[in-house]
Design a protein around this motif. Structure first.
Motif, PDB file in Angstrom:
ATOM      1  N   ALA A 101      -4.263 -12.082   9.262  1.00  9.55           N
ATOM      2  CA  ALA A 101      -3.561 -11.003   8.567  1.00  9.55           C
ATOM      3  C   ALA A 101      -2.466 -10.406   9.446  1.00  9.55           C
ATOM      4  O   ALA A 101      -2.509 -10.490  10.682  1.00  9.55           O
ATOM      5  CB  ALA A 101      -4.547  -9.907   8.155  1.00  9.55           C
ATOM      6  N   ALA A 102      -1.512  -9.785   8.783  1.00 10.25           N
ATOM      7  CA  ALA A 102      -0.483  -8.983   9.441  1.00 10.25           C
ATOM      8  C   ALA A 102      -0.353  -7.692   8.647  1.00 10.25           C
ATOM      9  O   ALA A 102      -0.512  -7.686   7.421  1.00 10.25           O
ATOM     10  CB  ALA A 102       0.845  -9.718   9.482  1.00 10.25           C
ATOM     11  N   ILE A 103      -0.087  -6.604   9.338  1.00  8.71           N
ATOM     12  CA  ILE A 103       0.140  -5.316   8.683  1.00  8.71           C
ATOM     13  C   ILE A 103       1.488  -4.793   9.158  1.00  8.71           C
ATOM     14  O   ILE A 103       1.782  -4.800  10.357  1.00  8.71           O
ATOM     15  CB  ILE A 103      -0.989  -4.318   8.986  1.00  8.71           C
ATOM     16  CG1 ILE A 103      -2.310  -4.817   8.369  1.00  8.71           C
ATOM     17  CG2 ILE A 103      -0.646  -2.937   8.438  1.00  8.71           C
ATOM     18  CD1 ILE A 103      -3.510  -3.936   8.663  1.00  8.71           C
TER      19      ILE A 103
ATOM     20  N   ALA B 181       3.380   0.643   3.110  1.00  5.10           N
ATOM     21  CA  ALA B 181       2.872  -0.226   4.176  1.00  5.10           C
ATOM     22  C   ALA B 181       2.520  -1.559   3.515  1.00  5.10           C
ATOM     23  O   ALA B 181       2.335  -1.626   2.295  1.00  5.10           O
ATOM     24  CB  ALA B 181       1.648   0.388   4.842  1.00  5.10           C
ATOM     25  N   TYR B 182       2.415  -2.608   4.315  1.00  6.91           N
ATOM     26  CA  TYR B 182       2.188  -3.935   3.745  1.00  6.91           C
ATOM     27  C   TYR B 182       1.066  -4.672   4.464  1.00  6.91           C
ATOM     28  O   TYR B 182       1.001  -4.677   5.704  1.00  6.91           O
ATOM     29  CB  TYR B 182       3.492  -4.747   3.784  1.00  6.91           C
ATOM     30  CG  TYR B 182       4.538  -4.115   2.915  1.00  6.91           C
ATOM     31  CD1 TYR B 182       4.589  -4.383   1.549  1.00  6.91           C
ATOM     32  CD2 TYR B 182       5.436  -3.179   3.432  1.00  6.91           C
ATOM     33  CE1 TYR B 182       5.523  -3.761   0.731  1.00  6.91           C
ATOM     34  CE2 TYR B 182       6.374  -2.556   2.627  1.00  6.91           C
ATOM     35  CZ  TYR B 182       6.410  -2.850   1.270  1.00  6.91           C
ATOM     36  OH  TYR B 182       7.320  -2.214   0.453  1.00  6.91           O
ATOM     37  N   TYR B 183       0.201  -5.266   3.667  1.00  5.27           N
ATOM     38  CA  TYR B 183      -0.969  -5.999   4.134  1.00  5.27           C
ATOM     39  C   TYR B 183      -0.818  -7.440   3.664  1.00  5.27           C
ATOM     40  O   TYR B 183      -0.751  -7.706   2.456  1.00  5.27           O
ATOM     41  CB  TYR B 183      -2.224  -5.343   3.557  1.00  5.27           C
ATOM     42  CG  TYR B 183      -3.529  -6.032   3.835  1.00  5.27           C
ATOM     43  CD1 TYR B 183      -4.177  -5.874   5.065  1.00  5.27           C
ATOM     44  CD2 TYR B 183      -4.151  -6.823   2.858  1.00  5.27           C
ATOM     45  CE1 TYR B 183      -5.396  -6.499   5.311  1.00  5.27           C
ATOM     46  CE2 TYR B 183      -5.372  -7.437   3.095  1.00  5.27           C
ATOM     47  CZ  TYR B 183      -5.982  -7.270   4.325  1.00  5.27           C
ATOM     48  OH  TYR B 183      -7.198  -7.888   4.567  1.00  5.27           O
TER      49      TYR B 183
ATOM     50  N   ILE C 250       0.877  -1.175   0.000  1.00  6.58           N
ATOM     51  CA  ILE C 250       0.000   0.000   0.000  1.00  6.58           C
ATOM     52  C   ILE C 250       0.910   1.220   0.000  1.00  6.58           C
ATOM     53  O   ILE C 250       1.451   1.608   1.035  1.00  6.58           O
ATOM     54  CB  ILE C 250      -0.936  -0.009   1.217  1.00  6.58           C
ATOM     55  CG1 ILE C 250      -1.750  -1.313   1.243  1.00  6.58           C
ATOM     56  CG2 ILE C 250      -1.873   1.205   1.183  1.00  6.58           C
ATOM     57  CD1 ILE C 250      -2.560  -1.510   2.507  1.00  6.58           C
ATOM     58  N   TYR C 251       1.089   1.813  -1.183  1.00  9.46           N
ATOM     59  CA  TYR C 251       2.094   2.864  -1.354  1.00  9.46           C
ATOM     60  C   TYR C 251       1.453   4.244  -1.352  1.00  9.46           C
ATOM     61  O   TYR C 251       0.470   4.480  -2.042  1.00  9.46           O
ATOM     62  CB  TYR C 251       2.865   2.652  -2.655  1.00  9.46           C
ATOM     63  CG  TYR C 251       4.179   3.379  -2.694  1.00  9.46           C
ATOM     64  CD1 TYR C 251       5.283   2.886  -2.009  1.00  9.46           C
ATOM     65  CD2 TYR C 251       4.318   4.575  -3.388  1.00  9.46           C
ATOM     66  CE1 TYR C 251       6.502   3.555  -2.029  1.00  9.46           C
ATOM     67  CE2 TYR C 251       5.522   5.252  -3.420  1.00  9.46           C
ATOM     68  CZ  TYR C 251       6.616   4.735  -2.737  1.00  9.46           C
ATOM     69  OH  TYR C 251       7.814   5.414  -2.756  1.00  9.46           O
ATOM     70  N   THR C 252       2.012   5.130  -0.549  1.00 15.27           N
ATOM     71  CA  THR C 252       1.530   6.512  -0.444  1.00 15.27           C
ATOM     72  C   THR C 252       2.568   7.435  -1.056  1.00 15.27           C
ATOM     73  O   THR C 252       3.636   7.657  -0.467  1.00 15.27           O
ATOM     74  CB  THR C 252       1.264   6.881   1.026  1.00 15.27           C
ATOM     75  OG1 THR C 252       0.344   5.937   1.584  1.00 15.27           O
ATOM     76  CG2 THR C 252       0.690   8.287   1.138  1.00 15.27           C
ATOM     77  N   GLY C 253       2.249   7.975  -2.234  1.00 21.09           N
ATOM     78  CA  GLY C 253       3.220   8.735  -2.992  1.00 21.09           C
ATOM     79  C   GLY C 253       3.720   9.986  -2.305  1.00 21.09           C
ATOM     80  O   GLY C 253       4.893  10.333  -2.411  1.00 21.09           O
TER      81      GLY C 253
END
Length: 470
Positions: free
Chosen positions: A24-26, A15-17, A6-9
């Motif tokens: 799940a792990a984040i 971040a990773y899901y 999950i990339y925030t420009g």
């Protein structure tokens, strides 16, 4: 097994899901956690762990709100000492998530608690690493940020990082996927690629810091070479990530307080609040509230706020385009600027309708600039980064990067006219607003910046060391 980056420009942050068999792990979540909660619900999985690679300096993580909302524990690597409940893992400790395993690899150097998480798939094969700020694509984490907390020199931290990379990461198979915490544009490194995913093998071939025959001494020298001072807000973000912070919902509710023109003006006059105008520079220069600072929401908004305002506790009043209020508050909170007192209801139009005082910036086109400037006589200030200036610049222009405006602004003679430009107009309008807020009026900003100037016949030159002073 499923992995999503999950990339925030704006923050150049990943971040990773990760999901496997209903769990799940984040890893390294952003401040606003509702999107993660929505995703967990949609996928019908439960969050088992929240992994933090280190105490982040460039953004405020959502670990606390996410843990509170889900009950999932927060996991840090060895030596971490947060001021809230968390699992402090041991080196090589294994965490199970569904049918996969996540192995802790303590990789100090960027910070002493920095940890890489190795994902082992359902077949027991090393599949990927989540390297945080230890290893980037094309670069490694800068070792100068944690000197004070680690009671070590940057050279000692760099040496520590050298051994972490050689002993923990480069020993992995070449096909192991590399998922870093940041990409190009982040201030956590100096030479990051625009790519956000790679492999160990590819990095061994292309990453200067992973050269096979590189000595420790060479690594220390090269990693530390060319580091610029970190933004002032970095230390404050580390403290928030380590000590805790107000919930995002509370921050959002405070910032979403709509203020009339009179209320807005009264708070501005009676407090030390800074007016932050997030509209496009093309609108700001025409008319804006006097003393307001323009950092457009359409650019690298949050990093520039952190770099130039510095104090995350600074009270803010915001002016936005209609419908951009929540986005602005959210992006401010990502870098710890939680003290938003409210926003101008209805945007700048409300201020105009109330017939309040306005200001403007003198802006001209690149063509007009080319026709009226006299090279060698008129002062031209180029506020792009040093590397941009070195590549090509207007002949005789001064290099004064925006990031350091708080240092060089007092060198300017307010009686002497000067021109100011960046690459495209975004950064120069930030500078123009800061200059005017501090009483400098005798300047002209150039629309379109160097991108437009380069199309004119003005003489341009490669790097020239400017030994002159303003």
């Amino acid at each position: 097994m499923k992995i999503e980056q999950i990339y925030t420009g704006c923050l150049a942050q990943g971040a990773y899901y990760i999901t496997s068999n209903g769990e799940a792990a984040i890893i390294d979540p952003l401040r606003e956690v509702q999107p993660y909660l929505n995703r967990l619900s949609l996928d019908g999985v439960s969050l088992k762990y929240i992994f933090e690679t280190h105490f982040h300096a460039d953004f405020v993580s959502g670990h606390l709100d996410l843990s509170k909302s889900t009950g999932a524990p927060i996991v840090y690597g060895p030596t971490a000492n947060p001021e809230f409940e968390a699992i402090i893992a041991t080196d090589n400790q294994i965490f199970e998530v569904g049918n996969i395993k996540i192995k802790v690899l303590h990789t100090p150097g960027h910070t002493m608690e920095s940890t890489t998480y190795l994902l082992i798939d359902e077949d027991g094969k090393d599949h990927a690493i989540f390297s945080g700020d230890t290893l980037f694509i094309g670069d490694v984490g800068r070792p100068d940020l944690a000197q004070k907390s680690a009671s070590m020199t940057q050279e000692q931290l760099a040496s520590t990082l050298f051994h972490s990379l050689r002993n923990k990461i480069m020993t992995l198979a070449n096909d192991v996927v590399v998922y870093p915490a940041h990409g190009a544009g982040s201030a956590c490194g100096k030479n990051m690629s625009k790519e956000t995913v790679s492999t160990i093998g590819e990095q061994k071939e292309k990453n200067y810091a992973l050269r096979a025959n590189m000595t420790e001494s060479e690594f220390v020298t090269e990693v530390l070479d060319g580091l610029t001072p970190p933004p002032a807000y970095f230390g404050m973000n580390v403290a928030m990530n380590k000590k805790g912070y107000n919930s995002f919902e509370e921050v959002l509710n405070n910032g979403m307080k709509a203020l009339s023109a009179n209320e807005f003006e009264e708070i501005a006059d009676s407090s030390e609040a800074l007016i932050l105008d997030t509209r496009n520079p093309a609108e700001f220069y025409k008319k804006h509230i006097p003393q307001s600072i323009n950092i457009g929401i359409g650019g690298d908004f949050a990093p520039w706020v952190g770099t130039l305002i510095a104090d995350v506790n600074q009270p803010l009043l915001i002016v936005t385009d209609l419908g951009k209020e929540e986005e602005t508050i959210t992006r401010l909170s990502r870098v710890g600027f939680d003290n938003v007192l409210g926003h101008l209801e209805g945007g700048f139009e409300t201020w105009e309708k109330a017939e309040k005082e306005t200001d403007s910036v003198k802006r001209i086109s690149a063509e007009q600039f080319a026709s009226e400037v006299t090279i060698g006589q008129d002062k031209v200030i180029d506020i792009r980064k040093e590397g941009e200036y070195s590549a090509e610049h207007v002949d005789e222009a001064y290099s004064k990067p925006l990031a350091y405006i708080n240092n060089w602004i007092n060198e300017i003679d307010p009686k002497e006219h000067f021109y100011i430009h960046c690459a495209g107009g975004y950064r120069s309008m930030i500078a123009a607003s800061i200059l005017q807020a501090r009483g400098y009026r005798n300047f002209t900003e150039i629309e379109g910046g160097f991108n437009a100037i380069a199309k004119t016949d003005l003489p341009k030159t490669d790097f020239v060391c400017q030994s002159k002073v303003l």
